[in-house]
Write an enzyme that holds these catalytic residues in place. Structure first.
Site, PDB file in Angstrom:
ATOM      1  N   ASP A 183      36.759  33.628  39.612  1.00  0.00           N
ATOM      2  CA  ASP A 183      36.881  35.248  38.976  1.00  0.00           C
ATOM      3  C   ASP A 183      36.888  34.474  37.312  1.00  0.00           C
ATOM      4  O   ASP A 183      37.693  34.298  36.036  1.00  0.00           O
ATOM      5  CB  ASP A 183      38.103  35.810  38.515  1.00  0.00           C
ATOM      6  CG  ASP A 183      38.069  37.093  37.767  1.00  0.00           C
ATOM      7  OD1 ASP A 183      37.157  37.630  37.478  1.00  0.00           O
ATOM      8  OD2 ASP A 183      39.027  37.275  37.273  1.00  0.00           O
TER       9      ASP A 183
ATOM     10  N   HIS B 296      37.484  42.646  44.251  1.00  0.00           N
ATOM     11  CA  HIS B 296      38.839  42.140  44.542  1.00  0.00           C
ATOM     12  C   HIS B 296      39.446  43.586  45.597  1.00  0.00           C
ATOM     13  O   HIS B 296      40.407  44.416  44.940  1.00  0.00           O
ATOM     14  CB  HIS B 296      39.423  42.103  43.547  1.00  0.00           C
ATOM     15  CG  HIS B 296      38.535  41.833  42.246  1.00  0.00           C
ATOM     16  ND1 HIS B 296      37.885  40.221  42.442  1.00  0.00           N
ATOM     17  CD2 HIS B 296      38.245  41.866  41.085  1.00  0.00           C
ATOM     18  CE1 HIS B 296      37.504  40.398  41.540  1.00  0.00           C
ATOM     19  NE2 HIS B 296      37.461  41.036  40.628  1.00  0.00           N
TER      20      HIS B 296
ATOM     21  N   HIS C  39      32.769  34.379  35.540  1.00  0.00           N
ATOM     22  CA  HIS C  39      32.252  34.890  34.454  1.00  0.00           C
ATOM     23  C   HIS C  39      32.202  33.386  32.453  1.00  0.00           C
ATOM     24  O   HIS C  39      32.425  32.538  33.582  1.00  0.00           O
ATOM     25  CB  HIS C  39      32.968  35.714  33.892  1.00  0.00           C
ATOM     26  CG  HIS C  39      33.246  36.332  34.490  1.00  0.00           C
ATOM     27  ND1 HIS C  39      32.685  37.854  34.141  1.00  0.00           N
ATOM     28  CD2 HIS C  39      34.614  36.991  35.088  1.00  0.00           C
ATOM     29  CE1 HIS C  39      34.008  38.535  35.945  1.00  0.00           C
ATOM     30  NE2 HIS C  39      34.925  38.116  35.762  1.00  0.00           N
TER      31      HIS C  39
ATOM     32  N   ARG D 235      41.306  50.785  31.707  1.00  0.00           N
ATOM     33  CA  ARG D 235      41.981  50.100  30.099  1.00  0.00           C
ATOM     34  C   ARG D 235      40.128  49.515  29.700  1.00  0.00           C
ATOM     35  O   ARG D 235      40.799  48.395  29.149  1.00  0.00           O
ATOM     36  CB  ARG D 235      42.761  50.034  30.879  1.00  0.00           C
ATOM     37  CG  ARG D 235      42.539  49.018  31.748  1.00  0.00           C
ATOM     38  CD  ARG D 235      44.021  48.457  32.290  1.00  0.00           C
ATOM     39  NE  ARG D 235      43.751  47.789  34.432  1.00  0.00           N
ATOM     40  CZ  ARG D 235      43.340  46.961  34.219  1.00  0.00           C
ATOM     41  NH1 ARG D 235      43.225  45.649  33.355  1.00  0.00           N
ATOM     42  NH2 ARG D 235      43.172  46.137  35.406  1.00  0.00           N
TER      43      ARG D 235
END
Length: 304
Positions: free
Chosen positions: A257, A181, A33, A130
């Site tokens: 990640d 994942h 990212h 979340r």
């Protein structure tokens, strides 16, 4: 614009070690990212967290340090459906990056085509409650139908406990599906148990489903080694990831990640994460499929 980080936010590890594992030539970091920088690419008002800055320059410096040749930059939830930071990273990569966007139903055809020209090759649907607010499934299905015409795929992020509820929606998607994942398995449950078995069944029954075998630092219960301990941490993740790699060798991807958003407890050394790879892809053939052949076929098919 100034942004105040979420309290307790862990910044990315600034001094990664050099991996001992030598990546095969042409290896792709297929999940990473960029965050901002916030002064240039403001974070979304509806975000659930405010991260540190993590720029394209820093991402590509890490790529070179670790030994990767290319990246797949996944839109971060802190930017919502404003894909400018991700697209900017692609346009400054000299063709060495592809992207995964987040879009809303209202996205125009011209915007989709512009992102395609920049190197975007998929959209991400996030079902982790979340992190994002609920988007009606009919809207997501409409988006999937539109991006399928561009040859894009859908990346899905969910937690293992939610797979039964989402199964029918996922299996109706008209594209290749890439699961982030391994669907976040609960490592407190057995590898041969019902929950992980359902994910394996999902991949067995649907040959359009791929999986990233990434983020051991998120999945592990055992956690990283003590300072000065073993070189390959997250031992409890190895059997799960190895099962997916060996069962579906032509449909697996791996990524760092970086910069590890919303991670709790510790921030991983990305060099150690690379050294995790040969424990889940145990032969040169499996390593090449995981790191080169599969991501190239999915993201740079014109070069295969």
């Amino acid at each position: 614009m100034a942004f105040e980080k979420t309290p307790g936010w862990l910044d990315w590890y600034a001094g990664p070690t050099k991996p001992r594992f030598k990546l095969p030539a042409g290896a792709v970091d297929a999940h990473c990212h960029v965050f901002g920088p916030g002064a240039e690419f403001p974070f979304a008002a509806e975000r659930k967290y405010t991260p540190c800055d993590a720029s394209k320059r820093q991402l590509y410096a890490l790529r070179d340090h670790l030994g990767f040749a290319r990246n797949v930059v996944v839109q971060a939830t802190c930017h919502g459906a404003d894909n400018r930071a991700m697209v900017d990273a692609l346009t400054h990569s000299n063709g060495r990056a592809r992207g995964i966007a987040t879009v809303r139903k209202s996205v125009g055809d011209a915007e989709l085509l512009a992102m395609h020209e920049a190197g975007v090759r998929g959209v991400r649907f996030n079902f982790v409650k979340r992190l994002v607010d609920f988007t009606p499934k009919d809207e997501l299905m409409e988006i999937a139908g539109r991006i399928a015409k561009l040859g894009w795929h859908v990346v899905i992020y969910f937690e293992a406990v939610d797979l039964p509820e989402l199964w029918d929606f996922f299996t109706a998607l008209p594209t290749i599906i890439v699961v982030d994942h391994m669907g976040r398995p609960d490592l407190g449950k057995p590898i041969d148990g019902e929950e992980f078995g359902l994910f394996v069944k999902f991949m067995e029954q649907h040959p359009n489903v791929w999986s990233k075998v990434s983020c051991p630092e998120r999945l592990s219960i055992a956690g990283p080694p003590a300072l000065g301990g073993e070189r390959h941490p997250y031992r409890d993740v190895i059997p799960f990831a190895r099962r997916i790699v060996e069962t579906f060798p032509d449909r697996v991807l791996w990524g760092t990640d970086w910069p590890h958003p919303n991670l709790k407890g510790h921030m991983p050394d990305d060099g150690l994460l690379v050294d995790f790879i040969p424990h889940i892809a145990t032969t040169p053939e499996l390593q090449r499929k995981l790191l080169v052949d599969n991501p190239m076929r999915l993201y740079w098919p014109e070069e295969v």
